[in-house]
Scaffold this motif. Structure first.
Motif, PDB file in Angstrom:
ATOM      1  N   GLU A 314     -81.074 -42.793  45.956  1.00 37.14           N
ATOM      2  CA  GLU A 314     -81.954 -43.429  46.930  1.00 37.14           C
ATOM      3  C   GLU A 314     -81.219 -43.703  48.245  1.00 37.14           C
ATOM      4  O   GLU A 314     -81.743 -43.439  49.334  1.00 37.14           O
ATOM      5  N   ALA A 315     -79.980 -44.244  48.132  1.00 34.00           N
ATOM      6  CA  ALA A 315     -79.227 -44.636  49.323  1.00 34.00           C
ATOM      7  C   ALA A 315     -78.830 -43.430  50.161  1.00 34.00           C
ATOM      8  O   ALA A 315     -78.946 -43.443  51.393  1.00 34.00           O
ATOM      9  N   TYR A 316     -78.374 -42.355  49.504  1.00 32.67           N
ATOM     10  CA  TYR A 316     -78.002 -41.153  50.261  1.00 32.67           C
ATOM     11  C   TYR A 316     -79.242 -40.464  50.824  1.00 32.67           C
ATOM     12  O   TYR A 316     -79.200 -39.833  51.889  1.00 32.67           O
ATOM     13  N   GLY A 317     -80.374 -40.590  50.105  1.00 27.14           N
ATOM     14  CA  GLY A 317     -81.622 -40.023  50.604  1.00 27.14           C
ATOM     15  C   GLY A 317     -82.057 -40.646  51.926  1.00 27.14           C
ATOM     16  O   GLY A 317     -82.692 -39.987  52.755  1.00 27.14           O
ATOM     17  N   LEU A 318     -81.713 -41.941  52.129  1.00 27.39           N
ATOM     18  CA  LEU A 318     -82.032 -42.601  53.394  1.00 27.39           C
ATOM     19  C   LEU A 318     -81.318 -41.944  54.567  1.00 27.39           C
ATOM     20  O   LEU A 318     -81.727 -42.112  55.716  1.00 27.39           O
TER      21      LEU A 318
END
Length: 356
Positions: A314-318
């Motif tokens: 989720e965090a890298y997708g941001l």
């Protein structure tokens, strides 16, 4: 007269050599004692020599520091074990490339790895810096040191190339390797040396590398891990004893090599090269790693590995970095090796003092 001297021996001298070299079926000959091991695999015996090879910056000197520390302390360091007899506990460490300041840092590193004080002269470790001497003089100094050091068991030579004027000279290479065979046999010691690999392949450099491959009982390769440049992998590319599972180490905040566990070794495939594997360090910029890790831990510690991977995705997708499961695992491994994220019990915790 030296057995490797170029002077032609007399018939009387040859007769003595023949008698000395004769092998009898009725005599009892002791098997060479094992003194250096990785786990249960023997990599070094008295009366023989071995080598570490690797490309520039693969951390070969850190690797041999661990070997020296194990021999000095009798402890397991990384995965090296040592079993030198009481009358073979002295270590001679020869550095042919670096000045005294650098050699002193290596000396202190060995002592810290051996859990010994680094501000006191060690009883069983002698270090020589031979950078300023010519190749032929270096060889003579080492010969004299080996011949006059009592209770000598292990000699580490970092690196063998500096005994030669021409790395591709067959005559010089034969002379140096012949010296190694003579010294180890006459003094019943073990020599471990270091040599660079070629830039474009995995062969040890020059004719001296060919001679090492032909005569050494073990050749260790130290190679930077392709998935994480902060890790160096050690494996045997030639060993007379049983093989051992490759192991990996990294340099910690105390500038000491420490074992990476667990480490899953990778099989080398033949044939045409395949696409380069996903490399989090190469393919994701440092600012993205920093921002994504901060986002992943915005709500505090993470209590399970599966939740950790989901938070990473989720965090890298941001930041427009799409991670599937396998890539998320590699990112998690990378962050752990960098010590950006540490594990305490079952919890994954952001390390506020990490250095990228």
């Amino acid at each position: 007269m030296e057995k490797t001297d170029e002077t032609i021996p007399s018939r009387e001298e040859l007769a003595v050599y023949i008698e000395e070299a004769a092998v009898s079926v009725t005599n009892n000959y002791e098997e060479a004692p094992a003194v250096l091991m990785v786990d249960d695999a023997v990599i070094g015996t008295l009366g023989n020599f071995s080598a570490s090879i690797g490309k520039a910056k693969s951390k070969k000197t850190f690797n041999v520091s661990a070997i020296a520390a194990s021999a000095l302390s009798g402890r397991t360091v990384l995965r090296y074990r040592s079993m030198f007899p009481e009358n073979k506990r002295k270590i001679l460490y020869i550095d042919t490339e670096q000045g005294r300041h650098h050699c002193q840092q290596v000396l202190k590193r060995i002592l810290r790895l051996a859990e010994m004080p680094d501000d006191k002269v060690p009883e069983n470790l002698i270090m020589l810096s031979l950078r300023k001497f010519a190749p032929r003089v270096r060889l003579l100094i080492v010969e004299e040191a080996i011949g006059t050091t009592p209770d000598l068991g292990l000699v580490i030579i970092d690196g063998i190339r500096d005994f030669l004027y021409d790395i591709n000279s067959s005559s010089e290479s034969t002379e140096v390797i012949s010296k190694f065979m003579q010294w180890t046999d006459d003094k019943q010691i073990h020599i471990h040396t270091v040599l660079h690999q070629n830039k474009n392949d995995e062969h040890a450099r020059g004719h001296i590398g060919t001679e090492l491959n032909n005569k050494a009982e073990t050749i260790l390769q130290v190679e930077v891990d392709k998935d994480d440049k902060a890790i160096s992998v050690v494996e045997a590319v030639h060993i007379r004893d049983r093989d051992f599972e490759p192991f990996a180490f990294r340099i910690n905040e105390d500038v000491l090599p420490e074992l990476v566990e667990p480490y899953l070794s990778k099989e080398k495939k033949s044939g045409r090269p395949t696409k380069e594997p996903f490399d989090p360090q190469r393919e994701i910029p440092e600012p993205v790693h920093r921002a994504a890790v901060d986002a992943a831990f915005a709500n505090g510690n993470i209590g399970s590995y599966d939740d950790y991977l989901e938070r990473l995705k989720e965090a890298y997708g941001l930041h427009n970095v799409k991670l599937g499961y396998n890539k998320a695992v590699k990112v998690a491994t990378f962050l752990g090796n960098k010590q950006m994220v540490i594990k305490e019990g079952k919890n994954y915790i952001l390390n506020p003092e990490y250095h990228y």
